[in-house]
Design an enzyme around this catalytic site. Structure first.
Site, PDB file in Angstrom:
ATOM      1  N   ASP A  13       0.818  -1.224   0.000  1.00 40.31           N
ATOM      2  CA  ASP A  13       0.000   0.000   0.000  1.00 40.31           C
ATOM      3  C   ASP A  13       0.846   1.266   0.000  1.00 40.31           C
ATOM      4  O   ASP A  13       0.460   2.278   0.592  1.00 40.31           O
ATOM      5  CB  ASP A  13      -0.960   0.035   1.205  1.00 40.31           C
ATOM      6  CG  ASP A  13      -1.741  -1.252   1.335  1.00 40.31           C
ATOM      7  OD1 ASP A  13      -2.242  -1.717   0.307  1.00 40.31           O
ATOM      8  OD2 ASP A  13      -1.821  -1.789   2.452  1.00 40.31           O
ATOM      9  N   HIS A  41      -4.554  -2.190  -6.752  1.00 38.15           N
ATOM     10  CA  HIS A  41      -3.926  -0.998  -7.329  1.00 38.15           C
ATOM     11  C   HIS A  41      -5.015  -0.090  -7.875  1.00 38.15           C
ATOM     12  O   HIS A  41      -5.866  -0.534  -8.640  1.00 38.15           O
ATOM     13  CB  HIS A  41      -2.975  -1.366  -8.476  1.00 38.15           C
ATOM     14  CG  HIS A  41      -1.752  -2.099  -8.011  1.00 38.15           C
ATOM     15  ND1 HIS A  41      -0.847  -2.664  -8.876  1.00 38.15           N
ATOM     16  CD2 HIS A  41      -1.288  -2.335  -6.779  1.00 38.15           C
ATOM     17  CE1 HIS A  41       0.121  -3.226  -8.175  1.00 38.15           C
ATOM     18  NE2 HIS A  41      -0.129  -3.044  -6.900  1.00 38.15           N
TER      19      HIS A  41
HETATM   20  P1  IMP Z   1      -2.673 -12.890   2.400  1.00 36.68           P
HETATM   21  O1  IMP Z   1      -1.754 -12.375   1.348  1.00 36.68           O
HETATM   22  O2  IMP Z   1      -4.137 -12.691   2.066  1.00 36.68           O
HETATM   23  O3  IMP Z   1      -2.359 -14.291   2.813  1.00 36.68           O
HETATM   24  O4  IMP Z   1      -2.444 -12.003   3.721  1.00 36.68           O
HETATM   25  C1  IMP Z   1      -1.230 -12.081   4.468  1.00 36.68           C
HETATM   26  C2  IMP Z   1      -0.850 -10.700   4.999  1.00 36.68           C
HETATM   27  O5  IMP Z   1      -0.477  -9.850   3.924  1.00 36.68           O
HETATM   28  C3  IMP Z   1      -1.978  -9.972   5.735  1.00 36.68           C
HETATM   29  O6  IMP Z   1      -1.401  -9.212   6.783  1.00 36.68           O
HETATM   30  C4  IMP Z   1      -2.540  -9.046   4.676  1.00 36.68           C
HETATM   31  O7  IMP Z   1      -3.172  -7.914   5.242  1.00 36.68           O
HETATM   32  C5  IMP Z   1      -1.260  -8.665   3.941  1.00 36.68           C
HETATM   33  N1  IMP Z   1      -1.501  -8.273   2.544  1.00 36.68           N
HETATM   34  C6  IMP Z   1      -1.797  -9.069   1.507  1.00 36.68           C
HETATM   35  N2  IMP Z   1      -1.915  -8.363   0.372  1.00 36.68           N
HETATM   36  C7  IMP Z   1      -1.675  -7.075   0.699  1.00 36.68           C
HETATM   37  C8  IMP Z   1      -1.599  -5.862  -0.065  1.00 36.68           C
HETATM   38  O8  IMP Z   1      -1.776  -5.826  -1.286  1.00 36.68           O
HETATM   39  N3  IMP Z   1      -1.307  -4.734   0.646  1.00 36.68           N
HETATM   40  C9  IMP Z   1      -1.056  -4.764   1.973  1.00 36.68           C
HETATM   41  N4  IMP Z   1      -1.095  -5.865   2.718  1.00 36.68           N
HETATM   42  C10 IMP Z   1      -1.400  -7.014   2.080  1.00 36.68           C
END
Ligand code: IMP
Length: 434
Positions: A13, A41
């Site tokens: 982000d 995005h």
């Molecule tokens: P997952 O990728 O859904 O397994 O989530 C694992 C961790 O990565 C969590 O803390 C999510 O909030 C974080 N996360 C996954 N994708 C993003 C993103 O695009 N931006 C920020 N955090 C992310």
């Protein structure tokens, strides 16, 4: 001339959308190389807002080739829905401008079920705060060598056999958790329904990228999440399930490491994090609240409120080193406008010992305390600045101090979501990698 890889240097982000859009307008090919539709995005082009999760940013510019690489986990239903949404905005998406790696692993309807069940089974201190999109379980199946890949849809009978084995495994696990089992037939039927829509996009990116290399085309590798969410180098286990560093651009697309080119790390002028996990410079006070409001810090994918804190130069320096970042794009400086003083984390302390890096142990990561340097703020606005001359002296001092501490240069400074509100120091596509 070089290729460029764009990655986040913090916890995601960082404002990649605008920078990736600007770079994709200069590239011939745009490639996603890791993650899935956990990413988000936002692109604003000629006043139209596009929200992308899985599609490479180049897709909204019809003449570019977009590639979803083998390192990505693809949810076919989420992808087709996203394609429909973007098409409804007048963008043409066809197999001529979008290729999905035939060897990319698929996210199946079982994966979000497992993602949520696993998260629910974790005790409160162990919850990762995943996006619930099935990303982790899909990568688990990939490395366990039982995953279903896009090319598997080409052979229905073989697919059925693979699915039987996959679901035998997962249903045993669901039974263990006391959760309802999921039928193979239902997933198979759904896959057979989506097959005709997605298979025309199936292709062989490594060949296409080799041709692009031979004809001197410019390739932009578009990362998702950030270095601190990298499964090896991030705040494990509070991370995503893929490698988010620039090296992954090579393996996740099917090119050699030398083809990755200039590595641009997108870096916010402060720090945010969604989901759980350690965050040394997190602010629990009014300033944190103010930064969140002013910076509109709510997730694009899940709408969750982001945690906010001071700039952590130690973390970003570490990200610069492990990811091979050649320069950073500093974003959202204007969110700090009007603060009397600004803090930067320049080191850590744990049990009386000083650290100039973030140690790996999860207990140490949780307990470590930031050491701050305080610098003077500025009252003027930096919003929309297009040259260094538009910036107050104190803001320039802040940027210069960041450069010094993270040991790399600011390649560009973004001062608003508008494309032209950018101070360009170097064009990454034409910068020399040293
Ligand atoms: P997952 O990728 O859904 O397994 O989530 C694992 C961790 O990565 C969590 O803390 C999510 O909030 C974080 N996360 C996954 N994708 C993003 C993103 O695009 N931006 C920020 N955090 C992310």
């Amino acid at each position: 001339m070089l290729n460029v890889a764009v990655i986040g240097s913090q916890w995601g982000d960082e404002g990649k959308g605008k920078i990736v859009d600007w770079l994709s307008s200069r590239a011939d090919v745009v490639v996603r190389f890791q993650g899935g539709h956990n990413a988000g995005h936002t692109l604003v082009i000629d006043g139209v807002t596009y929200k992308l999760h899985l599609l490479p940013s180049g897709v909204v510019r019809g003449e570019k080739l977009s590639i979803i690489g083998n390192g990505v986990v693809v949810d076919p239903w989420a992808l087709m829905k996203e394609i429909e949404t973007v098409r409804a905005q007048g963008v043409s998406i066809t197999p001529d401008n979008l290729i999905i790696a035939e060897n990319a692993n698929l996210i199946l309807p079982i994966h979000p079920i497992l993602d949520k069940a696993l998260e629910a089974a974790r005790d409160p201190s162990g919850k990762i705060g995943t996006t619930g999109r099935g990303i982790g379980p899909a990568y688990e199946d990939k490395v366990a060598r039982r995953g279903i890949r896009l090319c598997d849809l080409e052979e229905p009978e073989f697919l059925k056999e693979k699915l039987d084995k996959l679901m035998f495994h997962h249903n045993a696990f669901l039974r263990g958790l006391g959760a309802d089992e999921v039928g193979v037939d239902d997933i198979y039927t759904k896959l057979m329904e989506i097959r005709e829509q997605i298979l025309p996009f199936s292709g062989v990116p490594w060949k296409v990228l080799e041709e692009a290399r031979l004809s001197n085309k410019k390739v932009l590798f578009e990362g998702a999440q950030g270095v601190m969410l990298d499964v090896d180098h991030g705040t494990y286990p509070f991370v995503t399930s893929s490698n988010t560093i620039a090296a992954q651009a090579a393996s996740g697309a099917g090119v050699g490491p030398k083809s990755v080119g200039y590595v641009l790390g997108i870096t916010k002028a402060y720090t945010t994090r969604v989901g759980t996990g350690p965050f040394p410079t997190e602010l629990h006070d009014e300033i944190g609240e103010q930064i969140g409001q002013k910076g509109h810090e709510f997730g694009t994918t899940t709408g969750r409120k982001r945690r906010c804190g001071w700039f952590d130069a130690v973390l970003v320096r570490q990200a610069v080193k492990v990811a091979g970042i050649d320069g950073i794009a500093l974003t959202k400086l204007d969110v700090l406008d009007g603060l009397d003083e600004i803090k930067i984390c320049v080191g850590y302390e744990l049990n009386g010992e000083k650290y100039d890096y973030y140690p790996a142990h999860q207990k140490h990561q949780a307990e470590i305390k930031p050491v701050y340097e305080t610098i003077e703020g500025w009252s003027e606005t930096t919003y929309g600045a297009r040259s260094w001359g538009d910036l107050p002296a104190a803001a320039i001092k802040y940027v210069r101090r960041i450069e010094e501490l993270i040991e790399t240069q600011v390649t560009l400074l973004s001062t608003s979501p508008e494309r032209d509100d950018t101070i360009l120091v170097k064009d990454p596509f034409f910068s020399q990698v040293v």
